[in-house]
Design an enzyme around this catalytic site. Structure first.
Site, PDB file in Angstrom:
ATOM      1  N   LYS A   1       0.822  -1.215   0.000  1.00  0.00           N
ATOM      2  CA  LYS A   1       0.000   0.000   0.000  1.00  0.00           C
ATOM      3  C   LYS A   1       0.854   1.263   0.000  1.00  0.00           C
ATOM      4  O   LYS A   1       2.031   1.242   0.336  1.00  0.00           O
ATOM      5  CB  LYS A   1      -0.963  -0.022   1.190  1.00  0.00           C
ATOM      6  CG  LYS A   1      -2.102  -1.011   0.936  1.00  0.00           C
ATOM      7  CD  LYS A   1      -3.221  -0.907   1.911  1.00  0.00           C
ATOM      8  CE  LYS A   1      -4.328  -1.879   1.481  1.00  0.00           C
ATOM      9  NZ  LYS A   1      -5.162  -2.282   2.607  1.00  0.00           N
TER      10      LYS A   1
ATOM     11  N   ARG B   1      -3.606 -10.107   5.198  1.00  0.00           N
ATOM     12  CA  ARG B   1      -4.070 -10.179   3.805  1.00  0.00           C
ATOM     13  C   ARG B   1      -2.963  -9.619   2.914  1.00  0.00           C
ATOM     14  O   ARG B   1      -2.662  -8.436   2.985  1.00  0.00           O
ATOM     15  CB  ARG B   1      -5.355  -9.356   3.645  1.00  0.00           C
ATOM     16  CG  ARG B   1      -5.932  -9.365   2.249  1.00  0.00           C
ATOM     17  CD  ARG B   1      -7.123  -8.412   2.153  1.00  0.00           C
ATOM     18  NE  ARG B   1      -7.732  -8.445   0.849  1.00  0.00           N
ATOM     19  CZ  ARG B   1      -7.286  -7.746  -0.198  1.00  0.00           C
ATOM     20  NH1 ARG B   1      -6.216  -6.975  -0.092  1.00  0.00           N
ATOM     21  NH2 ARG B   1      -7.914  -7.830  -1.356  1.00  0.00           N
TER      22      ARG B   1
END
Ligand code: HH2
Length: 287
Positions: free
Chosen positions: A231, A266
């Site tokens: 991210k 995740r």
């Protein structure tokens, strides 16, 4: 410690959390920020699923709608067309694999659960479609309640990242509200996992604050999942790295998260995450 190591109730049985569990990402989308377009067809998605299982994924998280900033919302019929055949084939080929479905719309898990999916991953924390809670309750599905604000197109934008002096307190309050919605829908507490939503409605400093104070989310008493994978905040703290150079930072975030109480991770890169988390878990156990 509350929520740390019990088991997670899913539609396919309880998943013990006595060790870290990894969700491998299978995005069946043309536009996801990292793997968009790479596994968009059923065959490509299945090849991806096989790789992730070989690398040690405990759960395959199948998603048909990107939440990247400004992503185009996907109509339910299109999301169904993308997701359901992939879930069906994964369950047929690997009957022991646990499948979760990353969606904010009730129609999608209704169909996916009928094909054998076990878990719903709602990045809106039951804010956007109350019907999703009812579907999860009826099926006895596991439910990931992720923190975010705004709709699918807005939730990864900084416009939804407005906080006062204590961002983590606001995130805890909003996750508490999400667990209330789950309870009202008839979902057992044992089926719920909480996710602070790294990078969603959060600037870099907010995601870092969450990682530093995960214990405040753990105090809600449910297992914690984090999704730091490649991210923007991971790139920003390392001086502005692009997604392809964010693997090491992702692993660092996973390790920090595990030591802060997270049990589920995740990620796109399952093998590296499994190896990094094995070391962190060994340290946690002797603490
Ligand atoms: N992050 C993304 C999507 N789904 N679900 C949970 N529970 N937690 C997360 O942090 C999370 C999530 C975003 O990543 P990705 O699926 O790779 O991208 P895109 O939204 O562009 O498909």
């Amino acid at each position: 410690m509350p929520g740390r190591t019990g088991a997670w109730r899913t539609a396919r049985g309880d998943l013990p959390l006595d060790r870290p569990r990894i969700l491998g990402v299978v995005n069946v989308t043309p536009d996801s920020f990292w793997d968009g377009g790479r596994h968009a067809g059923v065959d490509a998605a299945l090849a991806r699923a096989e790789t992730l299982l070989e690398e040690g994924a405990d759960i395959l998280d199948v998603g048909g709608e990107s939440t990247r900033p400004g992503a185009q919302p996907v109509p339910a019929a299109e999301e169904l067309r993308r997701v359901v055949p992939v879930v069906r084939e994964i369950v047929r080929r690997w009957p022991d694999a646990l499948v979760s479905v990353d969606t904010v719309k009730a129609e999608v898990p209704r169909a996916a659960l009928a094909e054998g999916a076990a878990i719903l991953n709602d990045v809106s924390g039951l804010r956007l479609d109350p019907g999703l809670g009812r579907v999860a309750a009826e099926a006895g599905a596991g439910l990931i309640l992720m923190h975010s604000r705004g709709d699918v197109a807005e939730m990864a934008r900084y416009a939804t990242a407005q906080y006062g002096a204590d961002p983590v307190a606001e995130i805890v309050d909003e996750l508490t509200a999400a667990t209330g919605r789950a309870r009202d829908a008839g979902i057992a507490d044992e089926a719920v996992v909480l996710d602070p939503g790294l990078g969603f409605s959060k600037r870099t400093e907010h995601s870092i604050a969450v990682l530093a104070q995960l214990d405040r989310i753990g105090a809600l008493g449910r297992p914690i999942l984090i999704g730091p994978s490649r991210k923007r905040f991971v790139g920003e703290v390392a001086g502005g790295l692009p997604p392809e150079e964010r693997l090491e930072g992702t692993l660092a975030a996973c390790v920090v998260g595990l030591l802060g109480g997270a049990r589920l991770f995740r990620v796109h890169d399952v093998g590296p995450a499994r190896r990094a988390l094995a070391v962190a878990e060994a340290v946690r156990r002797v603490r």
